[in-house]
Every structure is written in structure tokens, then in C-alpha cells.
Design a protein around this motif. Sequence first.
Motif, mmCIF file in Angstrom:
data_model
loop_
_atom_site.group_PDB
_atom_site.id
_atom_site.type_symbol
_atom_site.label_atom_id
_atom_site.label_comp_id
_atom_site.label_asym_id
_atom_site.label_seq_id
_atom_site.Cartn_x
_atom_site.Cartn_y
_atom_site.Cartn_z
ATOM 1 N N ARG A 23 0.850 -1.188 0.000
ATOM 2 C CA ARG A 23 0.000 0.000 0.000
ATOM 3 C C ARG A 23 0.884 1.235 0.000
ATOM 4 O O ARG A 23 1.852 1.306 0.764
ATOM 5 N N GLN A 25 0.693 5.377 0.417
ATOM 6 C CA GLN A 25 -0.154 6.460 0.875
ATOM 7 C C GLN A 25 0.552 7.800 0.668
ATOM 8 O O GLN A 25 1.766 7.913 0.867
ATOM 9 N N ASP A 63 -4.050 7.219 -2.603
ATOM 10 C CA ASP A 63 -3.691 5.908 -2.072
ATOM 11 C C ASP A 63 -3.673 4.893 -3.204
ATOM 12 O O ASP A 63 -4.415 5.021 -4.189
ATOM 13 N N THR A 99 -8.207 0.005 3.021
ATOM 14 C CA THR A 99 -8.549 1.264 2.355
ATOM 15 C C THR A 99 -9.651 1.973 3.133
ATOM 16 O O THR A 99 -10.308 1.387 3.996
ATOM 17 N N GLN A 103 -13.243 3.338 -3.717
ATOM 18 C CA GLN A 103 -11.998 3.083 -4.437
ATOM 19 C C GLN A 103 -12.273 2.886 -5.927
ATOM 20 O O GLN A 103 -13.358 2.448 -6.325
#
Length: 255
Positions: A23, A25, A63, A99, A103
Amino acid sequence: MDDKITDAPAFFDGPHGPLAYRRRQPRGAPTGPGLVWLPGYGSDMLGGKATAMAHFAADRGRDSLRFDYSGCGESPGDFEAGAVGRWTEDAAAAIAALTRGPQILVGSSMGAWIALLLLRGRRVPIAGLVLIAPAPDFATELTPTQWSEEDWARLQREGRLEIPGDEGFVMIYTRYLFEDGAQHRVLNAPLQAGCPVRILSGLADDVVPPGHVLRLADHLEAEDMIVRFIKGGDHRLSRDSDIATLLTAMAEIAS
């Protein structure tokens, strides 16, 4: 934000065991919905399209999440125990755990099928769909017409089938994959998207023909939907020009 794309993965406890993920960010507040990569059958989160999505998100302060289904890529488990239903559960769990908010789902081949299953079940909040060489219902609509009778007989008799691919790679298919796929069809009823949709298909795709893509487009009800057929594009759609088209599609939704 760590700019390394192929650093070591993190893990979280999915519904079928640990799932590897990466992930990224932004340093500040995200500028809009994040992007989630959904790999195709036998693929993982480290391919060119997946990393292009991660860079795209980072460049725009979004993200991004990539992960491997159970038994795939860097996620432990038995690949042959997997199927579209099980991997959809993995995807729903990963998105819920890792999350926040709606998305943009970017699904390749089988990953597009999983994105549509998530959409149909309203299992996660979705801000947009980017479907690459989408192969929904391949277990009932595509593969049965592409394999020989001998291959089908061997699959039914032995429960699994190995098919050699490029550069010595062997793709493994199981009888369970097709039995499970028949229980998770999405092209047997209209799908209400409720979000922007972009579909990319190669005209030289010998796995998902243009007719199947048009059938999907007919089933998807969306006010904002664009289908792009790419001349010379194969099922992978991994050429530099294909990646550029993918970036354009994502930018149209994530503008």
C-alpha cells in the motif's frame, strides 16, 4: 511516502490465510479516491500494469493498494484450492481492511470479473471501474470453447490440467475452478455500475474476443462508460502504448 515499488510486502490476515500486499499512501490527505489493483488468473501485484497504477496514484496524491490472492504471488497457501469465489472474498477483505472510502478498482482479465462480483454484491464502495481485457464468466463462456475435447476430458478425469505457456511457464487449471466459476456468473443479468467505467480490449486478444467485451458493455448500465479497442493489443496489454492507454483511462476517472 516510500517510492520503492518492489519493496518487501506487508501481510494481513485474510479470510483464507495471510495475504501479501503493498500500500502506498500520500504524505498529506488523499486528493481523491484510491486505486486498487485486482490481478488476473495466475498473475500477481508486481507486473508492469500494477506498478504503473501505483506510480499513477503516487503522482496524483492518491492511495494505492496491490495485493496477491491467497495461494498466489507472495501470499502463502494452495493455489489449486483457489477460484474466483474465494479470491473475491480475499479482495473484499483486503479492500475493507486496507482502504478508506470509495476506491477505483483496476482489474485485469479475471481481476475484472472479481471487480464485477464486488460491484454486483455491493461488497465494497466503488468510485470507478477500469477493466483491462475483462474475462467475466470465462469458466462458462470462454474457456469451454477454446480447449480441445481431450483437454476437457483430462481435466474431468484428473481434476487438474497443466498447460505450457511462454518461457517455460506452466498454467495450472483445476476442475474446481470451473465448478466454482459457474456459481459466480455476472453476465446472466444486467449490472448497475453507478460509477464511471472504462474498458480496454486488444483486437489481437486470443483469450477474450471483442464480442465478449461488447457483451459485457451491453450488460453494464453506466451513464459514463467508454470501451476502447486497441489495434494490435493482445490479452496482456503490456506494451508501452497499452500502458499509456491504461493511464489515460485511469486519469479520466481519477481527474
